[in-house]
Motif scaffolding. Structure first.
Motif, short mmCIF file in Angstrom:
data_model
loop_
_atom_site.label_atom_id
_atom_site.label_comp_id
_atom_site.label_asym_id
_atom_site.label_seq_id
_atom_site.Cartn_x
_atom_site.Cartn_y
_atom_site.Cartn_z
N LEU A 1 -82.82 -49.08 -59.93
CA LEU A 1 -81.93 -48.44 -60.90
C LEU A 1 -80.83 -47.66 -60.19
O LEU A 1 -79.74 -47.47 -60.74
CB LEU A 1 -82.73 -47.49 -61.81
CG LEU A 1 -83.48 -48.14 -62.97
CD1 LEU A 1 -84.30 -47.09 -63.70
CD2 LEU A 1 -82.51 -48.80 -63.93
N THR A 2 -81.12 -47.19 -58.98
CA THR A 2 -80.09 -46.50 -58.21
C THR A 2 -79.38 -47.48 -57.27
O THR A 2 -78.72 -47.05 -56.32
CB THR A 2 -80.69 -45.33 -57.42
OG1 THR A 2 -81.84 -45.78 -56.69
CG2 THR A 2 -81.12 -44.22 -58.34
N HIS A 3 -79.55 -48.76 -57.53
CA HIS A 3 -78.80 -49.83 -56.87
C HIS A 3 -79.20 -50.01 -55.40
O HIS A 3 -79.82 -49.15 -54.80
CB HIS A 3 -77.28 -49.59 -56.98
CG HIS A 3 -76.84 -49.21 -58.36
ND1 HIS A 3 -77.20 -49.92 -59.47
CD2 HIS A 3 -76.07 -48.16 -58.80
CE1 HIS A 3 -76.65 -49.35 -60.55
NE2 HIS A 3 -75.98 -48.28 -60.16
N ALA A 4 -78.82 -51.17 -54.87
CA ALA A 4 -79.13 -51.51 -53.49
C ALA A 4 -77.95 -52.22 -52.85
O ALA A 4 -77.20 -52.94 -53.52
CB ALA A 4 -80.37 -52.40 -53.43
N VAL A 5 -77.80 -52.00 -51.56
CA VAL A 5 -76.78 -52.69 -50.77
C VAL A 5 -77.49 -53.40 -49.62
O VAL A 5 -78.30 -52.78 -48.92
CB VAL A 5 -75.73 -51.71 -50.21
CG1 VAL A 5 -74.75 -52.44 -49.29
CG2 VAL A 5 -74.97 -51.04 -51.35
N VAL A 6 -77.22 -54.69 -49.46
CA VAL A 6 -77.80 -55.49 -48.38
C VAL A 6 -76.68 -55.91 -47.46
O VAL A 6 -75.71 -56.53 -47.89
CB VAL A 6 -78.53 -56.74 -48.93
CG1 VAL A 6 -79.18 -57.53 -47.79
CG2 VAL A 6 -79.58 -56.35 -49.96
N LYS B 1 -71.53 -46.59 -60.79
CA LYS B 1 -71.61 -45.20 -61.22
C LYS B 1 -72.41 -45.01 -62.51
O LYS B 1 -73.05 -43.97 -62.70
CB LYS B 1 -70.20 -44.63 -61.41
CG LYS B 1 -69.42 -44.47 -60.12
CD LYS B 1 -68.05 -43.88 -60.40
CE LYS B 1 -67.27 -43.64 -59.11
NZ LYS B 1 -65.93 -43.06 -59.37
N GLN B 2 -72.39 -46.00 -63.40
CA GLN B 2 -72.90 -45.78 -64.75
C GLN B 2 -74.11 -46.62 -65.15
O GLN B 2 -74.88 -46.21 -66.02
CB GLN B 2 -71.78 -46.04 -65.77
CG GLN B 2 -70.55 -45.18 -65.58
CD GLN B 2 -69.39 -45.62 -66.45
OE1 GLN B 2 -69.55 -46.40 -67.39
NE2 GLN B 2 -68.19 -45.14 -66.15
N ALA B 3 -74.29 -47.79 -64.54
CA ALA B 3 -75.27 -48.75 -65.06
C ALA B 3 -76.69 -48.21 -65.04
O ALA B 3 -77.51 -48.56 -65.89
CB ALA B 3 -75.19 -50.06 -64.27
N ARG B 4 -77.02 -47.36 -64.07
CA ARG B 4 -78.39 -46.87 -63.95
C ARG B 4 -78.85 -46.14 -65.22
O ARG B 4 -80.02 -46.20 -65.57
CB ARG B 4 -78.52 -45.95 -62.74
CG ARG B 4 -77.78 -44.61 -62.86
CD ARG B 4 -77.79 -43.83 -61.57
NE ARG B 4 -77.00 -44.49 -60.53
CZ ARG B 4 -76.83 -44.01 -59.30
NH1 ARG B 4 -77.43 -42.90 -58.95
NH2 ARG B 4 -76.08 -44.65 -58.44
#
Length: 461
Positions: free
Chosen positions: A33-38, A354-357
């Motif tokens: 939910l707080t996103h990921a970067v690979v 910024k908002q999707a979570r």
């Protein structure tokens, strides 16, 4: 299992020095939910890891939207339900110099053996493969091509949506993105806040859509020449957009309408992200939007429209603390660059990060080259998965993005020494760094798929 308790079994966890195995690497789904970067250079195994993340999301009944730029992610359609070599045979690359271009039986058997051994080493057998096939479905959308499912990029404009009856703000956002695409294709400014042509087309189209009609370009061209309205805002139409400029716009739109290549962008499935995320016959969907066949400018335009629609859909959802959907963008390089560059994809990507979570939607962004990324946006990511990075500049940029002191951080040295298919993971919700060795993908990773191969993958096995 709910997505509040689901754990994505990505591979094996090791101590940061690589000497001690710590069991399975299981990422709680809600951490995304707080996103990921690979991040990882060519050959680091990044695309394989992204494929495993999508497979694990599907196993946890989390729908996924995948943006595919290179042609690798349609391999998800090759998650064969057993180890039967006959299923793999059409997809195995023949040896160099093979005259008929079809892999010989020994080559196929060896590829099938490697796949079976690789999966069984991770405790994945035919039961798990069959279960993935039974509980999930993969579709490939190919805007501007009929190799996969064609996608009507202007459906928000040319096919009236019921959203106009219950979500006018969302309908306007989708309409605005479609009009921006049309204007950019004519070489005009598509910025809704600056373009007078955008305002004109928006007013004319919305009037038709509000009346319950569609607003195809063919119908808008005559209205541009002779507007059925007197004012736009506080100004008369002729003062806001003079007749001469309206004539030029109408002529350019007519040229666009007459173009055979443009016709392929106006046919196919509606651009409806909400529908893509719904189960199909009880199966969890993975929808792949593949733009590998388009040139760089077309990719930016197409994905700008798609991502604006994603953002509109996200904002229509009720708030949630569980991961209800995942957006995966492989090879995001060039689509979310630092200021002042602003391709059509940047605004919706930054907004999603910024908002999707808050709405229960997580984003996974992957790239080979971390240098040209807007790290102010990516700093919103809570999980970073770092593969081998070759250059000092790439390593320094990642350390900077993570807010660490380059001189004190051990990350730079770690990612420099990593081998193929090893990653350093920094999870904001975990106490310390660890190493991840991704499991073998259930999908057969045969490399980038051509248009003809995507078409062949759609045929029933």
């Amino acid at each position: 299992m709910t997505t509040m308790t689901a754990r994505l079994r990505l591979g094996a966890r090791h101590s940061i020095d690589g000497r001690h195995g710590l069991g399975a690497f299981e990422l709680p789904a809600h951490h995304l939910l707080t996103h990921a970067v690979v991040v990882g250079m060519t050959g680091s195994g990044k695309t394989g890891l992204v494929t495993v993340m999508v497979e694990e999301a599907l196993r946890a009944e989390i729908p996924v939207l995948v943006i595919d730029v290179k042609g690798d992610l349609p391999n998800l359609a090759l998650a064969f339900p057993s180890f039967d070599p006959a299923l793999m045979a059409p997809w195995v690359e023949p040896t160099a110099g093979d005259e008929d271009g079809v892999a010989d039986e020994p080559v196929v058997l060896e590829a099938a053996r490697q796949r079976e051994e690789g999966l069984r080493a991770w405790e994945i057998g035919e039961d798990q493969l069959a279960e993935l096939e039974a509980r999930s479905t993969v579709r490939v959308l190919t805007p501007g091509s009929d190799a996969g499912e064609p996608l009507h990029l202007l459906s928000a404009l040319e096919r009236r949506s019921s959203r106009w009856d219950h979500d006018v703000a969302g309908a306007r956002a989708a309409l605005s993105a479609a009009i921006s695409l049309v204007l950019r294709l004519t070489g005009r400014d598509g910025d809704p806040g600056k373009s007078r042509e955008h305002a004109l087309l928006s007013v004319l189209a919305e009037a038709r859509l509000r009346r319950g009609e569609s607003a195809p370009l063919d119908a808008l061209v005559p209205e541009i020449l002779e507007p059925p309205i007197g004012f736009i805002g506080a100004l008369p139409v002729d003062a806001f957009v003079p007749a001469r400029l309206r004539g030029e716009l109408a002529a350019d739109l007519n040229t666009l309408i007459a173009s055979p290549s443009f016709a392929s962008w106006r046919t196919g499935r509606e651009l409806d992200v909400g529908a893509w995320m719904e189960k199909v016959d009880g199966k969890t969907p993975a929808t792949i939007v593949s733009v590998a066949h388009l040139d760089d400018e077309e990719r930016a335009l197409v994905l700008g429209v798609v991502l604006e629609e994603v953002l509109t859909w996200v904002r229509s959802l009720p708030g949630s603390a569980r991961l209800r959907a995942l957006i995966v963008f492989d090879e995001v390089f060039g689509f979310i660059p630092p200021h002042p560059a602003s391709p059509p994809t940047k605004r919706p990507l930054v907004a999603l990060m910024k908002q999707a979570r808050a709405y229960g939607v997580g984003c996974v962004l992957a790239t080979q080259n971390p240098m040209d990324l807007d790290y102010r946006a990516l700093s919103n990511a809570g999980t970073w998965v770092l593969g081998r990075l070759q250059t000092d500049a790439d390593r320094a940029r990642v350390v900077e993005a993570l807010g660490e002191d380059e001189k004190k951080s051990q990350l730079g040295a770690l990612v420099k020494k990593l081998s193929h298919r090893w990653f350093v993971v920094r999870d904001a919700k975990a106490p310390e760094l660890c190493l991840l060795q991704p499991r073998w993908a259930m999908s057969y990773l045969r490399g980038p798929m051509t248009q003809s191969e995507i078409r062949r993958a759609r045929a029933p096995r």
